[in-house]
Design a protein around this motif. Structure first.
Motif, short mmCIF file in Angstrom:
data_model
loop_
_atom_site.label_atom_id
_atom_site.label_comp_id
_atom_site.label_asym_id
_atom_site.label_seq_id
_atom_site.Cartn_x
_atom_site.Cartn_y
_atom_site.Cartn_z
N GLU A 55 0.83 -1.21 0.00
CA GLU A 55 0.00 0.00 0.00
C GLU A 55 0.86 1.26 0.00
O GLU A 55 0.61 2.19 -0.75
CB GLU A 55 -0.91 0.03 1.24
CG GLU A 55 -2.13 -0.86 1.15
CD GLU A 55 -3.10 -0.48 0.02
OE1 GLU A 55 -3.57 -1.42 -0.66
OE2 GLU A 55 -3.36 0.72 -0.20
N SER A 56 1.90 1.26 0.87
CA SER A 56 2.71 2.47 0.98
C SER A 56 3.85 2.49 -0.04
O SER A 56 4.61 3.45 -0.09
CB SER A 56 3.23 2.62 2.40
OG SER A 56 3.61 1.37 2.92
N LEU A 57 3.95 1.44 -0.83
CA LEU A 57 5.01 1.33 -1.85
C LEU A 57 6.40 1.58 -1.28
O LEU A 57 7.21 2.29 -1.87
CB LEU A 57 4.74 2.30 -3.02
CG LEU A 57 3.43 2.11 -3.80
CD1 LEU A 57 3.38 3.05 -5.00
CD2 LEU A 57 3.28 0.68 -4.30
N ASN A 58 6.65 0.98 -0.13
CA ASN A 58 8.00 1.11 0.43
C ASN A 58 8.59 -0.24 0.83
O ASN A 58 9.32 -0.34 1.81
CB ASN A 58 8.00 2.11 1.61
CG ASN A 58 7.16 1.62 2.78
OD1 ASN A 58 6.47 0.60 2.69
ND2 ASN A 58 7.23 2.33 3.90
N CYS A 59 8.27 -1.28 0.06
CA CYS A 59 8.87 -2.59 0.32
C CYS A 59 10.39 -2.48 0.13
O CYS A 59 10.86 -1.87 -0.84
CB CYS A 59 8.34 -3.65 -0.64
SG CYS A 59 6.56 -3.87 -0.59
N THR A 60 11.13 -3.08 1.04
CA THR A 60 12.59 -3.03 0.91
C THR A 60 13.04 -4.15 -0.03
O THR A 60 12.28 -5.07 -0.32
CB THR A 60 13.26 -3.26 2.28
OG1 THR A 60 12.88 -4.58 2.72
CG2 THR A 60 12.83 -2.22 3.30
N LEU A 61 14.29 -4.04 -0.43
CA LEU A 61 14.87 -5.07 -1.29
C LEU A 61 14.74 -6.44 -0.61
O LEU A 61 14.38 -7.43 -1.24
CB LEU A 61 16.34 -4.74 -1.56
CG LEU A 61 17.08 -5.68 -2.51
CD1 LEU A 61 16.49 -5.65 -3.91
CD2 LEU A 61 18.57 -5.33 -2.57
C1 LIG Z 1 6.49 2.09 5.07
O1 LIG Z 1 5.47 3.07 5.23
C2 LIG Z 1 4.59 2.79 6.29
C3 LIG Z 1 3.46 3.81 6.26
O2 LIG Z 1 3.95 5.11 6.08
C4 LIG Z 1 5.37 2.85 7.63
O3 LIG Z 1 4.52 2.55 8.69
C5 LIG Z 1 6.48 1.80 7.54
O4 LIG Z 1 7.28 1.87 8.69
C6 LIG Z 1 7.35 2.02 6.30
N1 LIG Z 1 8.29 0.92 6.18
C7 LIG Z 1 9.57 1.10 5.99
C8 LIG Z 1 10.39 -0.12 5.88
O5 LIG Z 1 10.07 2.21 5.90
#
Ligand SMILES: *[C@@H]1O[C@H](CO)[C@@H](O)[C@H](O)[C@H]1NC(C)=O
Length: 320
Positions: A55-61
């Motif tokens: 959802e937040s499009l911040n999946c890590t490698l």
């Molecule tokens: C990704 O974004 C979500 C929502 O903003 C946050 O809760 C989460 O910690 C973030 N994950 C990373 C790995 O930064």
């Protein structure tokens, strides 16, 4: 060397076009993929958690690397259908799907492998580039390709990538940068076995593919110059051929490319072209194989991306 290889490839391709008889002499087994192979993976009932990072499009490698290929396929489809629509790029990553389904068919690039890590870098860059473009984040994850994809989306939105030349160049540069970064990560990762020679050769083929995307205009120009007086139909056929082979919106063409390259990676190209005769045989095989598929494709026409549509109903809602 790279450019030479491509020109060589195309010369051979053209030659193969003019000598269809050669096909009869090919003794390797035909590679066939039907749309069914691809679509069967799409009607899925996987229990992948569609977790927060989707959802937040911040999946890590690391998170992406831990996803199975089935999950990555679902992730890319999810991105394409539900996030990239705002960037007018819904159809731009069918090539990614083609490669993932290829990994699934061959049962390669399993979790923890070198290839899996390299591939995860591609997916990560695409996702982070989209996130940056959608103004969800500024995080590149240290992946140099994230900014390149963001730039690609930006250029696309501002209508600067309507022609195949600049479009393919920009696409291929971003993807190659993700792959190069992935390779550096995979090479330096502890507990990751070195890839087999076959996988390295396969990677080399995909690099040729992306390089020909980058030099598309030059290649077409040279072809045109070379054949204008002798056989003017050749450059036109070559253009249609290159268009098809490098069409990133078509999951089947890249699927074929991956399969053909995989089959031929058993033999491979010699190091730095020191064995031109053997290399030409390999190139000829690729060219004839491709030409045949291309002809078949032209004659049947049909479904461009194997019905690759992500079905929303299959997507689990994240637990909020
Ligand atoms: C990704 O974004 C979500 C929502 O903003 C946050 O809760 C989460 O910690 C973030 N994950 C990373 C790995 O930064």
């Amino acid at each position: 060397m790279k450019t030479l290889l491509i020109l060589y490839f195309l010369t051979v391709a053209v030659w193969a076009v003019k000598h269809p008889i050669l096909k009869a002499q090919q003794d390797h087994s035909r590679i066939t993929i039907t749309n069914d192979d691809i679509s069967s993976h799409l009607i899925h009932t996987y229990d992948n958690p569609v977790d927060g990072c989707w959802e937040s499009l911040n999946c890590t490698l690391t998170e992406i690397e831990a996803m199975s290929m089935a999950s990555r396929l679902e992730f890319v489809k999810y991105l394409s259908t539900w996030r990239l629509d705002k960037l007018q790029a819904t159809d731009q990553f069918h090539a990614f799907e083609g490669v993932i389904t290829f990994f699934m068919r061959k049962d390669i690039a399993g979790p923890g492998t070198w290839l899996s890590l390299v591939h995860a870098s591609s997916v990560e860059a695409l996702q982070r580039g989209a996130a940056i473009s959608l103004k969800l984040s500024k995080e590149t994850g240290g992946n140099p390709a994230s900014a390149k994809w963001a730039d690609y989306f930006h250029q696309r939105r501002t209508g600067r990538l309507t022609d195949r030349g600049p479009h393919d160049l920009s696409w291929a540069i971003a993807e190659q940068s993700a792959v190069d970064y992935g390779i550096r990560r995979a090479d330096s990762a502890l507990h990751v076995e070195k890839p087999s020679a076959r996988i390295l050769r396969w990677m080399q083929f995909t690099r040729i593919y992306r390089t020909s995307m980058q030099y598309r205009r030059t290649i077409l120009w040279i072809m045109k110059m070379a054949f204008t007086f002798t056989s003017p139909s050749v450059p036109m056929a070559a253009e249609a051929f290159i268009d098809w082979v490098t069409d990133v919106t078509d999951a089947t063409s890249i699927g074929f490319l991956a399969d053909v390259a995989w089959t031929l990676s058993i033999v491979g190209l010699s190091q730095d072209g020191e064995d031109p005769i053997a290399d030409s045989e390999v190139m000829l095989k690729i060219a004839t194989e491709f030409w045949e598929v291309f002809q078949m494709k032209k004659s049947i026409g049909g479904d461009r991306n194997g019905g690759a549509v992500y079905r929303r109903e299959n997507r689990k809602k994240p637990a909020l």
